[in-house]
Design a protein around this motif. Structure first.
Motif, PDB file in Angstrom:
ATOM      1  N   ALA A 353       0.812  -1.219   0.000  1.00 35.75           N
ATOM      2  CA  ALA A 353       0.000   0.000   0.000  1.00 35.75           C
ATOM      3  C   ALA A 353       0.843   1.265   0.000  1.00 35.75           C
ATOM      4  O   ALA A 353       0.376   2.323  -0.426  1.00 35.75           O
ATOM      5  CB  ALA A 353      -0.935   0.000   1.215  1.00 35.75           C
ATOM      6  N   VAL A 354       2.088   1.178   0.468  1.00 39.43           N
ATOM      7  CA  VAL A 354       2.957   2.359   0.533  1.00 39.43           C
ATOM      8  C   VAL A 354       3.620   2.567  -0.825  1.00 39.43           C
ATOM      9  O   VAL A 354       4.430   1.754  -1.265  1.00 39.43           O
ATOM     10  CB  VAL A 354       4.018   2.223   1.638  1.00 39.43           C
ATOM     11  CG1 VAL A 354       4.944   3.444   1.645  1.00 39.43           C
ATOM     12  CG2 VAL A 354       3.351   2.052   2.995  1.00 39.43           C
ATOM     13  N   GLU A 355       3.275   3.652  -1.485  1.00 36.67           N
ATOM     14  CA  GLU A 355       3.805   3.927  -2.818  1.00 36.67           C
ATOM     15  C   GLU A 355       4.995   4.879  -2.790  1.00 36.67           C
ATOM     16  O   GLU A 355       5.780   4.931  -3.725  1.00 36.67           O
ATOM     17  CB  GLU A 355       2.700   4.496  -3.703  1.00 36.67           C
ATOM     18  CG  GLU A 355       1.546   3.522  -3.885  1.00 36.67           C
ATOM     19  CD  GLU A 355       0.469   4.019  -4.826  1.00 36.67           C
ATOM     20  OE1 GLU A 355      -0.241   3.180  -5.398  1.00 36.67           O
ATOM     21  OE2 GLU A 355       0.335   5.266  -4.974  1.00 36.67           O
ATOM     22  N   GLN A 356       5.118   5.647  -1.714  1.00 35.49           N
ATOM     23  CA  GLN A 356       6.256   6.571  -1.611  1.00 35.49           C
ATOM     24  C   GLN A 356       6.502   6.899  -0.141  1.00 35.49           C
ATOM     25  O   GLN A 356       5.565   7.085   0.632  1.00 35.49           O
ATOM     26  CB  GLN A 356       5.980   7.866  -2.382  1.00 35.49           C
ATOM     27  CG  GLN A 356       7.112   8.867  -2.335  1.00 35.49           C
ATOM     28  CD  GLN A 356       6.789  10.130  -3.111  1.00 35.49           C
ATOM     29  OE1 GLN A 356       5.981  10.108  -4.049  1.00 35.49           O
ATOM     30  NE2 GLN A 356       7.397  11.230  -2.731  1.00 35.49           N
ATOM     31  N   HIS A 381       3.029   8.151   1.334  1.00 37.35           N
ATOM     32  CA  HIS A 381       1.865   8.259   0.449  1.00 37.35           C
ATOM     33  C   HIS A 381       1.432   6.848   0.074  1.00 37.35           C
ATOM     34  O   HIS A 381       2.254   6.032  -0.370  1.00 37.35           O
ATOM     35  CB  HIS A 381       2.202   9.068  -0.798  1.00 37.35           C
ATOM     36  CG  HIS A 381       2.315  10.535  -0.532  1.00 37.35           C
ATOM     37  ND1 HIS A 381       1.222  11.375  -0.518  1.00 37.35           N
ATOM     38  CD2 HIS A 381       3.380  11.303  -0.225  1.00 37.35           C
ATOM     39  CE1 HIS A 381       1.610  12.605  -0.238  1.00 37.35           C
ATOM     40  NE2 HIS A 381       2.914  12.580  -0.056  1.00 37.35           N
ATOM     41  N   CYS A 382       0.154   6.567   0.276  1.00 41.12           N
ATOM     42  CA  CYS A 382      -0.345   5.197   0.170  1.00 41.12           C
ATOM     43  C   CYS A 382      -1.623   5.139  -0.669  1.00 41.12           C
ATOM     44  O   CYS A 382      -2.292   6.156  -0.893  1.00 41.12           O
ATOM     45  CB  CYS A 382      -0.654   4.619   1.556  1.00 41.12           C
ATOM     46  SG  CYS A 382       0.629   4.913   2.796  1.00 41.12           S
ATOM     47  N   ARG A 383      -1.954   3.908  -1.075  1.00 41.03           N
ATOM     48  CA  ARG A 383      -3.238   3.658  -1.739  1.00 41.03           C
ATOM     49  C   ARG A 383      -3.768   2.313  -1.262  1.00 41.03           C
ATOM     50  O   ARG A 383      -3.045   1.318  -1.255  1.00 41.03           O
ATOM     51  CB  ARG A 383      -3.102   3.669  -3.253  1.00 41.03           C
ATOM     52  CG  ARG A 383      -4.407   3.303  -3.968  1.00 41.03           C
ATOM     53  CD  ARG A 383      -4.419   3.692  -5.418  1.00 41.03           C
ATOM     54  NE  ARG A 383      -3.251   3.205  -6.146  1.00 41.03           N
ATOM     55  CZ  ARG A 383      -3.047   3.448  -7.448  1.00 41.03           C
ATOM     56  NH1 ARG A 383      -3.919   4.176  -8.130  1.00 41.03           N
ATOM     57  NH2 ARG A 383      -1.986   2.975  -8.049  1.00 41.03           N
ATOM     58  N   ALA A 392      -6.257   0.037   9.808  1.00 37.80           N
ATOM     59  CA  ALA A 392      -5.277  -1.035  10.023  1.00 37.80           C
ATOM     60  C   ALA A 392      -3.924  -0.659   9.422  1.00 37.80           C
ATOM     61  O   ALA A 392      -2.869  -0.931  10.011  1.00 37.80           O
ATOM     62  CB  ALA A 392      -5.787  -2.349   9.428  1.00 37.80           C
ATOM     63  N   LEU A 393      -3.937  -0.044   8.248  1.00 38.69           N
ATOM     64  CA  LEU A 393      -2.676   0.361   7.611  1.00 38.69           C
ATOM     65  C   LEU A 393      -1.961   1.406   8.452  1.00 38.69           C
ATOM     66  O   LEU A 393      -0.743   1.305   8.681  1.00 38.69           O
ATOM     67  CB  LEU A 393      -2.943   0.911   6.203  1.00 38.69           C
ATOM     68  CG  LEU A 393      -1.712   1.486   5.493  1.00 38.69           C
ATOM     69  CD1 LEU A 393      -0.679   0.390   5.231  1.00 38.69           C
ATOM     70  CD2 LEU A 393      -2.111   2.174   4.188  1.00 38.69           C
ATOM     71  N   LEU A 397       1.831   1.142  10.058  1.00 34.20           N
ATOM     72  CA  LEU A 397       2.900   2.075   9.716  1.00 34.20           C
ATOM     73  C   LEU A 397       3.426   2.787  10.960  1.00 34.20           C
ATOM     74  O   LEU A 397       4.635   3.004  11.104  1.00 34.20           O
ATOM     75  CB  LEU A 397       2.400   3.100   8.695  1.00 34.20           C
ATOM     76  CG  LEU A 397       1.889   2.556   7.350  1.00 34.20           C
ATOM     77  CD1 LEU A 397       1.576   3.715   6.411  1.00 34.20           C
ATOM     78  CD2 LEU A 397       2.894   1.609   6.718  1.00 34.20           C
ATOM     79  N   SER A 398       2.530   3.157  11.861  1.00 32.27           N
ATOM     80  CA  SER A 398       2.924   3.867  13.074  1.00 32.27           C
ATOM     81  C   SER A 398       3.834   3.015  13.952  1.00 32.27           C
ATOM     82  O   SER A 398       4.763   3.533  14.584  1.00 32.27           O
ATOM     83  CB  SER A 398       1.686   4.280  13.872  1.00 32.27           C
ATOM     84  OG  SER A 398       0.814   5.070  13.100  1.00 32.27           O
TER      85      SER A 398
END
Length: 414
Positions: A353-356, A381-383, A392-393, A397-398
């Motif tokens: 999901a993490v694109e950048q 930056h995610c999608r 949940a994402l 990440l945190s």
């Protein structure tokens, strides 16, 4: 290159996005008015036509006199102000000189938070009850007169900078003292507002042309802004066809009409309370943090490109290109101290999901001074497929993105 090169006057403190774009355009020549303490932020002054220093870009008469002096040598085609600190000054100059663009009356309504609330209230839109503290010495008595709990902030502040919640008499004593967190960073007037109780906060980002809203993107914050300082922060796009997005987009249009905006981009904050939607604030400039890049990824909407076009009175053909999924930005917090360790650049390589990922701090960095809502250690930056996948994402990440410090945060530091 066109046959006619346009001379652009930029009134600005430190915002660099438009300065960079103007300098890169061979059809534009840039003249800058800024303050002495901001000059070091400009790496390319030798590429500018002129640089003029004033003590305070919010001193309308000082800037007016400086511009009249410049007009003895230059004929300006457009005046640009890229942030709340300079948008009203640019509007004043346009009104004074009879130039096209946002007038002082409209700029004042967007950047003076007291005037903004008064105009929205008169249009029948729900905003927090507010009081204006006109002088530095008025802070304590006007807070007591308004009633607590309350929020106090500069009437002419940038974004969420220097915004404070006051809950009791000890808070009044702290916030009103000389050298305290409020008065050491800004001067009166200050706006005092009711502390709105809410759990959900949104932002709408739009494009306005010829007085009509041509595009609106609706996003939801991961958590309320005032409660997010020092913790993970960000927002995610909502489906355009959802009832929630349609309701918020309709309110955005009503706010734009109430403030009589003709041409610009917008960034509107909205709260959802138990009694319905409440308008927070609106700006006639791009949103901060990860908002511009998220809108570019989600819709092909370059907020700074469109803002510059409206400032230059250019027409810009564009049609939204919605991308699949829910787009979000996650900003990881930074605190005062000396950074000792930061995550590796590949910390999220296994998270599809993490694109950048951008990491903003390095070991040895000294973090101090005022921390803003957009102060960060890094940003992802995610999608994801839908808004349901966001919580949940963000939790995952945190847990991974942690920054360590050699020196502990000072007691009582914000």
């Amino acid at each position: 290159m066109s046959e006619h090169i346009r001379d652009v006057l930029v009134v600005n403190r430190r915002r660099q996005e438009l300065v960079t774009r103007i300098l890169q355009d061979p059809d534009l020549r840039l003249s800058l008015i800024t303050e002495p303490g901001c000059l070091a932020d400009y790496p390319a002054t030798d590429a500018m036509t002129s640089v003029t220093l004033v003590d305070d870009i919010q001193n309308l008469d000082e800037v007016r006199r400086a511009v009249l002096g410049l007009m003895d040598r230059y004929t300006f085609d457009a005046i640009v102000g890229p942030a709340e600190s300079s948008i009203p000054t640019a509007g004043y100059l346009r009104s004074y000189l009879g130039m096209p663009g946002i007038s002082f009356d409209v700029a004042q309504a967007f950047c003076n938070k007291s005037a903004m609330k008064a105009r929205l209230r008169s249009a029948g839109l729900r905003v927090a009850r507010s009081t204006l503290a006109p002088l530095d010495g008025s802070v304590a008595p006007f807070l007591r007169r308004h009633g607590l709990p309350a929020v106090i902030k500069p009437a002419w502040g940038d974004g969420a900078a220097n915004v404070h919640v006051v809950r009791d008499e000890s808070g009044i004593a702290d916030i009103s003292r000389l050298g305290g967190p409020l008065l050491s960073n800004d001067k009166a007037p200050f706006v005092i507002e009711d502390l709105v109780e809410f759990e959900e906060e949104y932002h709408c980002d739009g494009l306005v042309r010829d007085g009509e809203v041509r595009f609106t993107a609706v996003s939801k914050y991961l958590g309320p802004l005032l409660r997010s300082k020092g913790s993970v922060f960000g927002s995610y796009t909502l489906p355009d066809d959802s009832a929630e997005a349609k309701e918020l987009a309709e309110l955005h249009g009503a706010v734009v009409r109430a403030l009589r905006l003709s041409d610009s981009v917008t960034h509107l904050e909205i709260f959802r309370t138990s009694e319905g939607l409440v308008v927070g604030e609106i700006a006639c400039r791009p949103g901060g943090g990860g908002v511009p890049q998220t809108l570019l990824r989600a819709y092909g909407f370059d907020t700074w490109e469109h803002f510059l076009a409206t400032e230059l009175n250019n027409s810009l053909a564009w049609t939204p290109r919605p991308a699949n999924g829910t787009h979000l930005w996650v900003m990881f917090p930074v605190r005062r101290g000396v950074v000792s360790r930061v995550p590796d650049a590949d910390v999220f390589t296994d998270v599809a999901a993490v694109e950048q990922l951008t990491i903003k701090v390095r070991p040895g960095d000294h973090i101090g001074g005022m921390l803003y809502s957009t102060s960060m250690a890094g940003m992802a930056h995610c999608r994801v497929d839908s808004p349901d996948d966001v919580p949940a994402l963000v939790r995952a990440l945190s847990e991974r993105f942690t920054v360590e410090y050699e020196q502990p945060q000072a007691a009582g530091a914000a």
